[in-house]
Scaffold this active site. Sequence first.
Site, PDB file in Angstrom:
ATOM      1  N   ARG A  44       3.080  -2.695  -1.935  1.00  0.00           N
ATOM      2  CA  ARG A  44       2.996  -1.267  -2.260  1.00  0.00           C
ATOM      3  C   ARG A  44       3.205  -1.028  -3.758  1.00  0.00           C
ATOM      4  NH1 ARG A  44       6.698   3.403  -1.922  1.00  0.00           N
ATOM      5  NH2 ARG A  44       5.523   5.251  -1.257  1.00  0.00           N
ATOM      6  N   HIS A  69       0.643   1.004  -6.261  1.00  0.00           N
ATOM      7  CA  HIS A  69       1.092   2.150  -7.054  1.00  0.00           C
ATOM      8  C   HIS A  69       1.018   1.867  -8.544  1.00  0.00           C
ATOM      9  CE1 HIS A  69       3.323   4.634  -3.767  1.00  0.00           C
ATOM     10  NE2 HIS A  69       2.222   4.090  -3.313  1.00  0.00           N
ATOM     11  N   ASN A 108       7.037   7.650  -5.455  1.00  0.00           N
ATOM     12  CA  ASN A 108       7.902   6.482  -5.618  1.00  0.00           C
ATOM     13  C   ASN A 108       9.380   6.759  -5.391  1.00  0.00           C
ATOM     14  OD1 ASN A 108       5.637   4.913  -6.404  1.00  0.00           O
ATOM     15  ND2 ASN A 108       5.860   5.590  -8.528  1.00  0.00           N
ATOM     16  N   HIS A 130      -1.055  -1.157   5.660  1.00  0.00           N
ATOM     17  CA  HIS A 130      -0.050  -0.485   6.490  1.00  0.00           C
ATOM     18  C   HIS A 130       0.166  -1.209   7.813  1.00  0.00           C
ATOM     19  CE1 HIS A 130      -0.102   3.712   4.367  1.00  0.00           C
ATOM     20  NE2 HIS A 130       0.337   2.738   3.600  1.00  0.00           N
TER      21      HIS A 130
END
Length: 325
Positions: free
Chosen positions: A67, A71, A99, A198
Amino acid sequence: MASNNLIIAILAIVVTLSLQGDSNNVVEAQLTTNFYSTSCPNLLSTVRSTLKSAVDSQPRTGASILRLFFHDCFVNGCDGSILLDDTSSFTGEQNANPNRNSARGFNVIDNIKTAVEAACPGVVSCADILAIAARDSVVLLGGPNWNVKVGRRDARTASQAAANNNIPAPTSSLSQLISSFSAVGLSARDMVALSGAHTIGQSRCTNFRTRVYNETNINAAFATLRQRSCPRAAGSGDGNLAPLDVNSANSFDNSYFKNLVAQRGLLHSDQELFNGGSTDSIVTGYSNNPSSFNSDFTAAMIKMGDISPLTGSSGEIRKVCGRTN
Protein backbone atom coordinates in the site's frame (compact mmCIF):
# COMPACT_ATOMS: atom_id res chain seq x y z
CA MET A 1 27.93 23.15 -47.51
CA ALA A 2 25.19 25.12 -45.76
CA SER A 3 22.57 22.78 -47.17
CA ASN A 4 24.51 19.76 -45.91
CA ASN A 5 24.70 21.30 -42.45
CA LEU A 6 20.97 21.95 -42.53
CA ILE A 7 20.25 18.33 -43.46
CA ILE A 8 22.50 17.09 -40.66
CA ALA A 9 20.77 19.38 -38.17
CA ILE A 10 17.32 18.17 -39.25
CA LEU A 11 18.42 14.54 -39.00
CA ALA A 12 19.78 15.18 -35.51
CA ILE A 13 16.43 16.62 -34.43
CA VAL A 14 14.52 13.68 -35.90
CA VAL A 15 16.79 11.16 -34.15
CA THR A 16 16.48 13.01 -30.85
CA LEU A 17 12.69 13.09 -31.05
CA SER A 18 12.48 9.44 -32.00
CA LEU A 19 14.63 8.49 -29.03
CA GLN A 20 12.62 10.62 -26.64
CA GLY A 21 9.11 9.58 -27.54
CA ASP A 22 6.87 10.56 -24.64
CA SER A 23 8.16 11.22 -21.15
CA ASN A 24 7.16 7.76 -19.91
CA ASN A 25 9.31 6.10 -22.56
CA VAL A 26 12.31 8.12 -21.45
CA VAL A 27 11.75 6.98 -17.89
CA GLU A 28 11.39 3.36 -18.93
CA ALA A 29 14.72 3.55 -20.76
CA GLN A 30 16.42 4.92 -17.63
CA LEU A 31 15.05 2.36 -15.18
CA THR A 32 16.58 -1.09 -15.56
CA THR A 33 16.40 -4.37 -13.67
CA ASN A 34 20.19 -4.52 -13.30
CA PHE A 35 20.88 -0.93 -12.22
CA TYR A 36 22.63 -2.05 -9.00
CA SER A 37 24.16 -5.29 -10.32
CA THR A 38 27.71 -4.04 -9.74
CA SER A 39 27.23 -1.20 -7.24
CA CYS A 40 25.13 -3.29 -4.80
CA PRO A 41 25.13 -6.93 -5.93
CA ASN A 42 23.47 -8.27 -2.77
CA LEU A 43 20.66 -5.71 -2.75
CA LEU A 44 17.79 -8.06 -3.57
CA SER A 45 18.74 -10.71 -1.03
CA THR A 46 19.26 -8.03 1.63
CA VAL A 47 15.82 -6.55 1.06
CA ARG A 48 14.15 -9.96 0.93
CA SER A 49 15.71 -11.34 4.11
CA THR A 50 14.95 -8.23 6.19
CA LEU A 51 11.39 -8.02 4.90
CA LYS A 52 10.79 -11.74 5.41
CA SER A 53 11.52 -11.38 9.11
CA ALA A 54 8.93 -8.63 9.38
CA VAL A 55 6.27 -10.47 7.35
CA ASP A 56 6.86 -13.73 9.22
CA SER A 57 6.30 -11.83 12.46
CA GLN A 58 3.21 -10.00 11.19
CA PRO A 59 1.80 -11.00 7.78
CA ARG A 60 -0.20 -7.77 7.58
CA THR A 61 3.13 -5.99 7.07
CA GLY A 62 3.23 -7.24 3.48
CA ALA A 63 -0.03 -5.51 2.64
CA SER A 64 1.13 -2.35 4.39
CA ILE A 65 4.33 -2.16 2.34
CA LEU A 66 2.44 -2.77 -0.90
CA ARG A 67 0.00 0.00 0.00
CA LEU A 68 2.88 2.40 0.74
CA PHE A 69 4.18 1.82 -2.78
CA PHE A 70 0.77 2.56 -4.32
CA HIS A 71 0.41 5.74 -2.29
CA ASP A 72 3.94 6.81 -3.14
CA CYS A 73 3.55 6.36 -6.89
CA PHE A 74 0.19 8.15 -7.06
CA VAL A 75 1.68 11.35 -5.61
CA ASN A 76 4.14 12.92 -8.04
CA GLY A 77 5.54 9.54 -9.04
CA CYS A 78 7.47 6.72 -7.37
CA ASP A 79 9.99 8.92 -5.58
CA GLY A 80 9.89 7.86 -1.93
CA SER A 81 8.12 11.06 -0.92
CA ILE A 82 5.63 9.19 1.30
CA LEU A 83 8.53 8.09 3.50
CA LEU A 84 9.46 11.63 4.55
CA ASP A 85 8.45 12.40 8.13
CA ASP A 86 6.79 15.66 9.13
CA THR A 87 8.93 18.13 11.04
CA SER A 88 8.33 21.57 12.53
CA SER A 89 9.34 23.09 9.21
CA PHE A 90 8.18 20.39 6.76
CA THR A 91 4.77 18.88 6.05
CA GLY A 92 4.91 15.59 4.21
CA GLU A 93 2.30 13.10 3.01
CA GLN A 94 2.01 10.80 6.00
CA ASN A 95 -0.79 12.83 7.60
CA ALA A 96 -2.78 13.33 4.41
CA ASN A 97 -6.30 11.92 4.67
CA PRO A 98 -5.55 8.65 2.81
CA ASN A 99 -2.51 7.98 5.03
CA ARG A 100 -3.34 9.34 8.48
CA ASN A 101 -3.78 6.54 11.04
CA SER A 102 -3.55 3.93 8.28
CA ALA A 103 -0.22 4.12 6.44
CA ARG A 104 2.20 1.79 8.19
CA GLY A 105 5.39 -0.15 7.58
CA PHE A 106 7.73 2.85 7.69
CA ASN A 107 9.85 1.18 10.37
CA VAL A 108 10.24 -1.89 8.14
CA ILE A 109 11.51 0.24 5.26
CA ASP A 110 13.87 1.98 7.70
CA ASN A 111 15.22 -1.40 8.84
CA ILE A 112 15.75 -2.50 5.25
CA LYS A 113 17.49 0.79 4.45
CA THR A 114 19.83 0.30 7.42
CA ALA A 115 20.75 -3.17 6.20
CA VAL A 116 21.26 -1.95 2.63
CA GLU A 117 23.37 0.99 3.79
CA ALA A 118 25.59 -1.40 5.72
CA ALA A 119 26.21 -3.35 2.52
CA CYS A 120 26.29 -0.48 0.01
CA PRO A 121 26.53 2.97 1.64
CA GLY A 122 24.96 5.85 -0.28
CA VAL A 123 24.04 3.79 -3.34
CA VAL A 124 20.42 2.62 -3.21
CA SER A 125 17.46 5.00 -3.01
CA CYS A 126 14.60 4.62 -0.58
CA ALA A 127 12.25 4.81 -3.56
CA ASP A 128 13.86 1.68 -5.03
CA ILE A 129 13.87 -0.10 -1.70
CA LEU A 130 10.12 0.49 -1.44
CA ALA A 131 9.55 -0.77 -5.00
CA ILE A 132 11.54 -3.95 -4.34
CA ALA A 133 9.90 -4.49 -0.95
CA ALA A 134 6.44 -4.15 -2.53
CA ARG A 135 7.27 -6.94 -4.98
CA ASP A 136 8.75 -9.09 -2.22
CA SER A 137 5.66 -8.57 -0.06
CA VAL A 138 3.50 -10.07 -2.79
CA VAL A 139 5.88 -13.00 -3.29
CA LEU A 140 6.23 -13.74 0.44
CA LEU A 141 2.44 -13.96 0.73
CA GLY A 142 2.17 -16.44 -2.12
CA GLY A 143 1.69 -14.10 -5.07
CA PRO A 144 3.45 -13.78 -8.43
CA ASN A 145 7.04 -12.68 -8.95
CA TRP A 146 8.40 -10.12 -11.41
CA ASN A 147 11.62 -8.27 -12.14
CA VAL A 148 11.57 -4.82 -10.55
CA LYS A 149 13.05 -2.00 -12.59
CA VAL A 150 15.26 0.25 -10.48
CA GLY A 151 17.35 3.39 -10.80
CA ARG A 152 14.97 5.80 -9.05
CA ARG A 153 16.26 8.59 -6.88
CA ASP A 154 14.61 10.09 -3.82
CA ALA A 155 12.51 13.23 -3.76
CA ARG A 156 13.57 16.16 -1.60
CA THR A 157 9.96 17.30 -1.28
CA ALA A 158 6.51 15.87 -0.66
CA SER A 159 2.95 17.09 -1.19
CA GLN A 160 0.17 16.56 1.32
CA ALA A 161 -2.23 18.34 -1.03
CA ALA A 162 -1.42 15.98 -3.91
CA ALA A 163 -1.83 12.99 -1.59
CA ASN A 164 -5.28 14.25 -0.60
CA ASN A 165 -6.26 14.83 -4.22
CA ASN A 166 -4.63 11.98 -6.14
CA ILE A 167 -5.07 8.85 -4.04
CA PRO A 168 -8.48 7.24 -4.67
CA ALA A 169 -10.78 7.24 -1.64
CA PRO A 170 -12.64 4.12 -0.42
CA THR A 171 -15.86 5.97 -1.26
CA SER A 172 -14.88 6.38 -4.94
CA SER A 173 -17.29 5.54 -7.73
CA LEU A 174 -16.18 3.45 -10.70
CA SER A 175 -15.85 6.54 -12.89
CA GLN A 176 -13.76 8.27 -10.22
CA LEU A 177 -11.49 5.22 -9.94
CA ILE A 178 -11.01 5.02 -13.70
CA SER A 179 -10.27 8.74 -13.81
CA SER A 180 -7.76 8.62 -10.92
CA PHE A 181 -5.81 5.79 -12.51
CA SER A 182 -6.02 7.32 -15.98
CA ALA A 183 -4.46 10.51 -14.58
CA VAL A 184 -1.25 8.57 -13.90
CA GLY A 185 -1.31 6.63 -17.16
CA LEU A 186 -3.02 3.45 -15.95
CA SER A 187 -5.93 1.84 -17.79
CA ALA A 188 -9.21 0.57 -16.36
CA ARG A 189 -7.84 -2.96 -16.63
CA ASP A 190 -4.69 -1.90 -14.76
CA MET A 191 -6.94 -0.39 -12.11
CA VAL A 192 -8.94 -3.58 -11.60
CA ALA A 193 -5.79 -5.71 -11.51
CA LEU A 194 -4.08 -3.43 -9.00
CA SER A 195 -7.24 -3.34 -6.87
CA GLY A 196 -6.65 -7.07 -6.50
CA ALA A 197 -3.97 -6.11 -3.98
CA HIS A 198 -6.95 -5.97 -1.60
CA THR A 199 -6.67 -9.74 -1.45
CA ILE A 200 -4.33 -9.01 1.48
CA GLY A 201 -4.50 -6.59 4.37
CA GLN A 202 -7.02 -4.93 6.65
CA SER A 203 -9.21 -1.84 6.60
CA ARG A 204 -10.54 0.37 9.38
CA CYS A 205 -14.21 0.47 10.33
CA THR A 206 -14.44 4.14 9.39
CA ASN A 207 -13.74 3.16 5.77
CA PHE A 208 -16.49 0.56 5.45
CA ARG A 209 -19.13 1.57 8.01
CA THR A 210 -21.44 3.23 5.48
CA ARG A 211 -21.19 0.27 3.14
CA VAL A 212 -22.11 -2.43 5.66
CA TYR A 213 -25.00 -0.45 7.14
CA ASN A 214 -26.46 1.53 4.24
CA GLU A 215 -25.69 -0.10 0.90
CA THR A 216 -27.88 -2.70 -0.75
CA ASN A 217 -25.45 -4.36 -3.18
CA ILE A 218 -23.94 -6.37 -0.34
CA ASN A 219 -24.37 -9.95 0.80
CA ALA A 220 -26.60 -9.78 3.89
CA ALA A 221 -24.64 -12.33 5.92
CA PHE A 222 -21.39 -10.58 5.07
CA ALA A 223 -22.81 -7.20 6.14
CA THR A 224 -23.95 -8.68 9.44
CA LEU A 225 -20.53 -10.22 10.03
CA ARG A 226 -18.74 -6.92 9.49
CA GLN A 227 -21.23 -4.98 11.62
CA ARG A 228 -20.23 -7.05 14.65
CA SER A 229 -16.88 -5.31 14.87
CA CYS A 230 -17.91 -1.96 13.38
CA PRO A 231 -20.50 -0.03 15.42
CA ARG A 232 -22.98 2.09 13.48
CA ALA A 233 -22.22 5.29 15.38
CA ALA A 234 -19.40 7.36 13.90
CA GLY A 235 -16.56 7.78 16.37
CA SER A 236 -17.22 4.41 17.95
CA GLY A 237 -14.76 1.70 16.95
CA ASP A 238 -13.45 3.73 14.00
CA GLY A 239 -10.10 1.96 14.13
CA ASN A 240 -11.48 -1.57 14.41
CA LEU A 241 -10.02 -3.71 11.65
CA ALA A 242 -11.55 -6.17 9.20
CA PRO A 243 -9.84 -8.15 6.43
CA LEU A 244 -10.25 -6.74 2.93
CA ASP A 245 -10.51 -10.34 1.74
CA VAL A 246 -12.80 -12.30 4.05
CA ASN A 247 -11.45 -15.61 2.74
CA SER A 248 -7.65 -15.26 2.84
CA ALA A 249 -6.37 -11.97 4.21
CA ASN A 250 -2.78 -13.20 4.41
CA SER A 251 -2.62 -15.00 1.06
CA PHE A 252 -2.14 -13.24 -2.24
CA ASP A 253 -4.65 -14.94 -4.54
CA ASN A 254 -7.72 -14.17 -6.67
CA SER A 255 -10.34 -14.67 -3.96
CA TYR A 256 -10.83 -10.88 -3.76
CA PHE A 257 -12.53 -11.07 -7.14
CA LYS A 258 -14.64 -14.04 -6.11
CA ASN A 259 -15.79 -11.94 -3.17
CA LEU A 260 -16.83 -9.11 -5.49
CA VAL A 261 -18.91 -11.47 -7.64
CA ALA A 262 -20.61 -12.64 -4.42
CA GLN A 263 -21.18 -9.00 -3.31
CA ARG A 264 -18.73 -9.34 -0.46
CA GLY A 265 -16.48 -6.42 -1.28
CA LEU A 266 -15.57 -4.65 1.96
CA LEU A 267 -15.15 -1.12 0.61
CA HIS A 268 -17.59 0.80 -1.56
CA SER A 269 -14.77 1.27 -4.07
CA ASP A 270 -14.18 -2.49 -4.11
CA GLN A 271 -17.76 -3.41 -4.99
CA GLU A 272 -17.89 -0.65 -7.61
CA LEU A 273 -15.66 -2.88 -9.74
CA PHE A 274 -18.51 -5.39 -9.97
CA ASN A 275 -21.77 -3.51 -9.89
CA GLY A 276 -23.23 -3.62 -13.38
CA GLY A 277 -20.53 -1.41 -14.88
CA SER A 278 -17.83 -1.58 -17.52
CA THR A 279 -15.37 -3.57 -15.39
CA ASP A 280 -17.69 -6.45 -14.45
CA SER A 281 -16.26 -8.68 -17.17
CA ILE A 282 -12.68 -8.08 -15.99
CA VAL A 283 -13.63 -9.03 -12.43
CA THR A 284 -15.40 -12.17 -13.64
CA GLY A 285 -12.37 -13.11 -15.70
CA TYR A 286 -9.98 -12.73 -12.78
CA SER A 287 -12.32 -14.65 -10.45
CA ASN A 288 -12.24 -17.60 -12.83
CA ASN A 289 -8.62 -17.39 -13.96
CA PRO A 290 -5.97 -16.69 -11.31
CA SER A 291 -3.14 -16.86 -13.83
CA SER A 292 -4.78 -14.07 -15.85
CA PHE A 293 -4.99 -11.94 -12.72
CA ASN A 294 -1.37 -12.65 -11.77
CA SER A 295 -0.16 -11.78 -15.27
CA ASP A 296 -2.11 -8.52 -15.44
CA PHE A 297 -1.19 -7.58 -11.86
CA THR A 298 2.54 -7.92 -12.46
CA ALA A 299 2.31 -5.97 -15.72
CA ALA A 300 0.36 -3.20 -13.97
CA MET A 301 2.84 -3.08 -11.08
CA ILE A 302 5.71 -2.62 -13.51
CA LYS A 303 3.72 0.07 -15.33
CA MET A 304 2.88 1.84 -12.07
CA GLY A 305 6.55 1.70 -11.04
CA ASP A 306 7.37 3.73 -14.16
CA ILE A 307 5.29 6.72 -13.05
CA SER A 308 7.50 9.82 -13.06
CA PRO A 309 10.51 8.59 -11.10
CA LEU A 310 13.45 10.86 -10.49
CA THR A 311 16.52 9.63 -12.35
CA GLY A 312 19.98 10.76 -13.36
CA SER A 313 21.03 13.75 -11.26
CA SER A 314 17.51 14.64 -10.06
CA GLY A 315 16.66 14.21 -6.40
CA GLU A 316 19.12 12.44 -4.11
CA ILE A 317 20.01 9.13 -2.48
CA ARG A 318 18.76 9.60 1.06
CA LYS A 319 20.90 8.34 3.90
CA VAL A 320 17.80 7.91 6.06
CA CYS A 321 14.41 7.35 4.42
CA GLY A 322 12.46 9.60 6.77
CA ARG A 323 14.39 12.77 6.04
CA THR A 324 16.29 14.48 3.27
CA ASN A 325 20.07 14.66 3.41
